[in-house]
Write a protein that holds these residues in place. Structure first.
Motif, PDB file in Angstrom:
ATOM      1  N   ALA A 109       0.895  -1.112   0.095  1.00 22.01           N
ATOM      2  CA  ALA A 109      -0.017  -0.069   0.028  1.00 22.01           C
ATOM      3  C   ALA A 109       0.820   1.311  -0.056  1.00 22.01           C
ATOM      4  O   ALA A 109       0.370   2.384  -0.391  1.00 22.01           O
ATOM      5  CB  ALA A 109      -1.048   0.033   1.233  1.00 22.01           C
ATOM      6  N   CYS A 110       1.985   1.189   0.569  1.00 20.84           N
ATOM      7  CA  CYS A 110       3.111   2.282   0.302  1.00 20.84           C
ATOM      8  C   CYS A 110       3.897   2.343  -1.046  1.00 20.84           C
ATOM      9  O   CYS A 110       3.935   3.301  -1.394  1.00 20.84           O
ATOM     10  CB  CYS A 110       4.094   2.110   1.633  1.00 20.84           C
ATOM     11  N   GLU A 111       3.989   1.415  -1.738  1.00 18.18           N
ATOM     12  CA  GLU A 111       4.698   1.458  -2.880  1.00 18.18           C
ATOM     13  C   GLU A 111       3.947   1.612  -4.138  1.00 18.18           C
ATOM     14  O   GLU A 111       4.290   2.283  -5.220  1.00 18.18           O
ATOM     15  CB  GLU A 111       5.433   0.125  -3.102  1.00 18.18           C
ATOM     16  N   PHE A 112       2.414   1.146  -4.019  1.00 17.14           N
ATOM     17  CA  PHE A 112       1.489   1.154  -4.948  1.00 17.14           C
ATOM     18  C   PHE A 112       0.117   1.914  -4.471  1.00 17.14           C
ATOM     19  O   PHE A 112      -0.912   1.355  -4.434  1.00 17.14           O
ATOM     20  CB  PHE A 112       1.098  -0.270  -5.520  1.00 17.14           C
ATOM     21  N   THR A 113       0.679   3.226  -4.393  1.00 19.40           N
ATOM     22  CA  THR A 113      -0.506   3.808  -3.679  1.00 19.40           C
ATOM     23  C   THR A 113      -1.817   4.168  -4.420  1.00 19.40           C
ATOM     24  O   THR A 113      -3.205   4.183  -3.914  1.00 19.40           O
ATOM     25  CB  THR A 113      -0.075   5.466  -3.378  1.00 19.40           C
ATOM     26  N   HIS A 114      -1.876   3.985  -5.887  1.00 19.27           N
ATOM     27  CA  HIS A 114      -2.972   4.186  -6.620  1.00 19.27           C
ATOM     28  C   HIS A 114      -3.649   2.879  -7.444  1.00 19.27           C
ATOM     29  O   HIS A 114      -4.301   2.955  -8.073  1.00 19.27           O
ATOM     30  CB  HIS A 114      -2.724   5.091  -7.873  1.00 19.27           C
ATOM     31  N   ASP A 115      -2.883   1.770  -6.888  1.00 18.65           N
ATOM     32  CA  ASP A 115      -3.172   0.539  -7.433  1.00 18.65           C
ATOM     33  C   ASP A 115      -4.905   0.099  -6.913  1.00 18.65           C
ATOM     34  O   ASP A 115      -5.196   0.656  -5.830  1.00 18.65           O
ATOM     35  CB  ASP A 115      -2.440  -0.732  -6.816  1.00 18.65           C
ATOM     36  N   LYS A 116      -5.535  -0.733  -7.539  1.00 12.59           N
ATOM     37  CA  LYS A 116      -6.852  -1.302  -7.531  1.00 12.59           C
ATOM     38  C   LYS A 116      -6.866  -1.892  -5.926  1.00 12.59           C
ATOM     39  O   LYS A 116      -7.870  -1.535  -5.006  1.00 12.59           O
ATOM     40  CB  LYS A 116      -7.087  -2.301  -8.468  1.00 12.59           C
ATOM     41  N   VAL A 117      -5.822  -2.655  -5.533  1.00 15.20           N
ATOM     42  CA  VAL A 117      -5.716  -3.258  -4.484  1.00 15.20           C
ATOM     43  C   VAL A 117      -5.704  -2.214  -3.073  1.00 15.20           C
ATOM     44  O   VAL A 117      -6.306  -2.493  -2.142  1.00 15.20           O
ATOM     45  CB  VAL A 117      -4.439  -4.373  -4.164  1.00 15.20           C
ATOM     46  N   THR A 118      -4.825  -1.181  -3.473  1.00 12.31           N
ATOM     47  CA  THR A 118      -4.853  -0.176  -2.331  1.00 12.31           C
ATOM     48  C   THR A 118      -6.227   0.494  -2.242  1.00 12.31           C
ATOM     49  O   THR A 118      -6.776   0.867  -1.181  1.00 12.31           O
ATOM     50  CB  THR A 118      -3.686   0.831  -2.569  1.00 12.31           C
ATOM     51  N   LEU A 119      -6.787   0.785  -3.331  1.00 11.65           N
ATOM     52  CA  LEU A 119      -8.079   1.407  -3.373  1.00 11.65           C
ATOM     53  C   LEU A 119      -9.127   0.513  -2.689  1.00 11.65           C
ATOM     54  O   LEU A 119     -10.088   1.018  -1.710  1.00 11.65           O
ATOM     55  CB  LEU A 119      -8.685   1.783  -4.805  1.00 11.65           C
ATOM     56  N   GLU A 120      -8.975  -0.766  -2.850  1.00 15.53           N
ATOM     57  CA  GLU A 120     -10.087  -1.497  -2.257  1.00 15.53           C
ATOM     58  C   GLU A 120      -9.634  -1.626  -0.679  1.00 15.53           C
ATOM     59  O   GLU A 120     -10.753  -1.877   0.235  1.00 15.53           O
ATOM     60  CB  GLU A 120      -9.648  -3.201  -2.576  1.00 15.53           C
ATOM     61  N   LEU A 121      -8.206  -1.666  -0.251  1.00 16.59           N
ATOM     62  CA  LEU A 121      -7.876  -1.576   1.200  1.00 16.59           C
ATOM     63  C   LEU A 121      -8.537  -0.343   1.762  1.00 16.59           C
ATOM     64  O   LEU A 121      -9.049  -0.467   3.007  1.00 16.59           O
ATOM     65  CB  LEU A 121      -6.347  -1.869   1.286  1.00 16.59           C
ATOM     66  N   ASN A 122      -8.298   0.600   1.028  1.00 23.70           N
ATOM     67  CA  ASN A 122      -9.070   2.012   1.729  1.00 23.70           C
ATOM     68  C   ASN A 122     -10.555   1.794   1.974  1.00 23.70           C
ATOM     69  O   ASN A 122     -11.149   2.420   2.981  1.00 23.70           O
ATOM     70  CB  ASN A 122      -8.688   2.999   0.902  1.00 23.70           C
ATOM     71  N   SER A 123     -11.321   1.127   1.001  1.00 27.18           N
ATOM     72  CA  SER A 123     -12.709   0.891   0.968  1.00 27.18           C
ATOM     73  C   SER A 123     -12.823   0.126   2.375  1.00 27.18           C
ATOM     74  O   SER A 123     -13.938   0.422   3.183  1.00 27.18           O
ATOM     75  CB  SER A 123     -13.105   0.384  -0.210  1.00 27.18           C
ATOM     76  N   VAL A 124     -12.205  -0.699   2.413  1.00 30.47           N
ATOM     77  CA  VAL A 124     -12.303  -1.939   3.653  1.00 30.47           C
ATOM     78  C   VAL A 124     -12.180  -1.123   4.824  1.00 30.47           C
ATOM     79  O   VAL A 124     -12.861  -1.134   5.897  1.00 30.47           O
ATOM     80  CB  VAL A 124     -11.316  -2.941   3.463  1.00 30.47           C
ATOM     81  N   ILE A 125     -11.129   0.062   4.925  1.00 36.05           N
ATOM     82  CA  ILE A 125     -10.960   0.798   6.234  1.00 36.05           C
ATOM     83  C   ILE A 125     -12.128   1.633   6.344  1.00 36.05           C
ATOM     84  O   ILE A 125     -12.516   1.852   7.525  1.00 36.05           O
ATOM     85  CB  ILE A 125      -9.636   1.512   6.219  1.00 36.05           C
TER      86      ILE A 125
END
Ligand SMILES: Nc1ncnc2c1ncn2[C@@H]1O[C@H](COP(=O)(O)OP(=O)(O)OP(=O)(O)O)[C@@H](O)[C@H]1O
Ligand SMILES: [Mg+2]
Length: 274
Positions: free
Chosen positions: A250-266
């Motif tokens: 999440a630090c290296e790939f800030t705009h990746d789909k997975v990071t966005l999903e993690l932010n929605s989970v948060i």
């Protein structure tokens, strides 16, 4: 499939452990991440959501509660001078075992691979370190990464936590373990948050969550017990690569789909915790 999940889950549930609750007026919210089945991505998930919470300005501490197979220090690139067992064994103070990480606002209470926990069996020492960290009143979140299975140590953390998040995949054996967890928790908890890893769309997780809820209703689990679906996380090859490099996805790939999903989970997590 869901009938066989129910039958197998019954065999896994063992409610023999005595109960203990945490007494705390602390501002620190305790969240326990668990799964039942091993290898579904708990530690990776815990490290990344903790990092994203810390980026939002929250002070976060992680407890690596995977007794015997601790790996959070690798994910966070920390070389622990002390582990939480040094506190339990009275070889270090609590402040000494709360380690800084390379990430601002993110601390780690490291575990220890190969530690013989049996010395402390049933003495609630793990609850004590949670209680003492809550009593410090320094963190916004204390996030516990448990090991696989529903063994005594995992149950000790589940017993003391009101915010329990189960990470699962859509794999039938992972769902069987989640249902066993639901059965166990429905006896004295009000809810369980459910998040699906290695799952491409939000709707897949939602549909399976509803099926698990229906199964619970059919089997007359406590009707006050609620399943709170909080989202999905897709697979990405870069997750294991960043893990091996001791970096956080999440630090290296800030705009990746997975990071966005993690932010929605948060976002969903923050709406659902007590
Ligand atoms: N969404 C994902 N996409 C791709 N790989 C992932 C994903 N989530 C986790 N992984 C990989 O899956 C493997 C297992 O992850 P991890 O160690 O976090 O699981 P775990 O549930 O903590 O395992 P254990 O039960 O042994 O503690 C790791 O190699 C990790 O990089
Ligand atoms: Mg793990």
């Amino acid at each position: 499939m869901f009938n066989s999940i129910s039958a197998q889950a019954s065999k896994l549930v063992n409610m023999t452990q005595s109960k203990r609750t945490i007494n705390s007026n602390s501002k620190t919210k305790l969240i326990t991440i668990t799964s039942g089945k091993g290898g579904v991505g708990k530690s990776t998930f815990t490290a990344n959501i903790s990092y994203l919470l810390s980026q939002k300005g929250y002070k976060v501490a992680i407890i690596d509660a995977d007794i015997g197979l601790a790996n959070m220090q690798v994910l966070l690139n920390v070389k622990p001078q002390y582990t939480l067992f040094d506190y339990i064994d009275a070889k270090a103070t609590l402040k000494e075992v709360i380690l800084p990480t390379p990430y601002e606002n993110l601390s780690l209470l490291a575990g220890k691979s190969g530690y013989k926990y049996s010395n402390h069996s049933n003495s609630f020492v793990l609850s004590r370190i949670v209680q003492d960290t809550l009593d410090l009143d320094e963190f916004d979140f204390l996030i516990v990464d448990t090991g696989a299975g529903l063994n005594d140590y995992v149950q000790e953390f589940l017993n003391i936590s009101d915010n329990i998040l189960a990470l699962t995949t859509t794999d039938p054996s992972a769902l069987t373990d989640v249902y066993a967890l639901m059965k166990m928790l429905s006896k004295d908890k009000s809810s369980l948050m459910l998040c699906f890893n290695h799952t491409k769309t939000h709707n897949i997780g939602l549909t399976i969550s509803k099926s698990l809820e229906n199964l619970a209703q059919k089997n007359r689990l406590n009707s006050d017990f609620m399943i709170k679906y909080i989202g999905n996380v897709s697979s990405s090859e870069s997750i294991s690569t960043t893990g091996r490099l001791r970096k956080l996805f999440a630090c290296e790939f800030t705009h990746d789909k997975v990071t966005l999903e993690l932010n929605s989970v948060i976002d969903a997590l923050l709406m659902n915790i007590n």
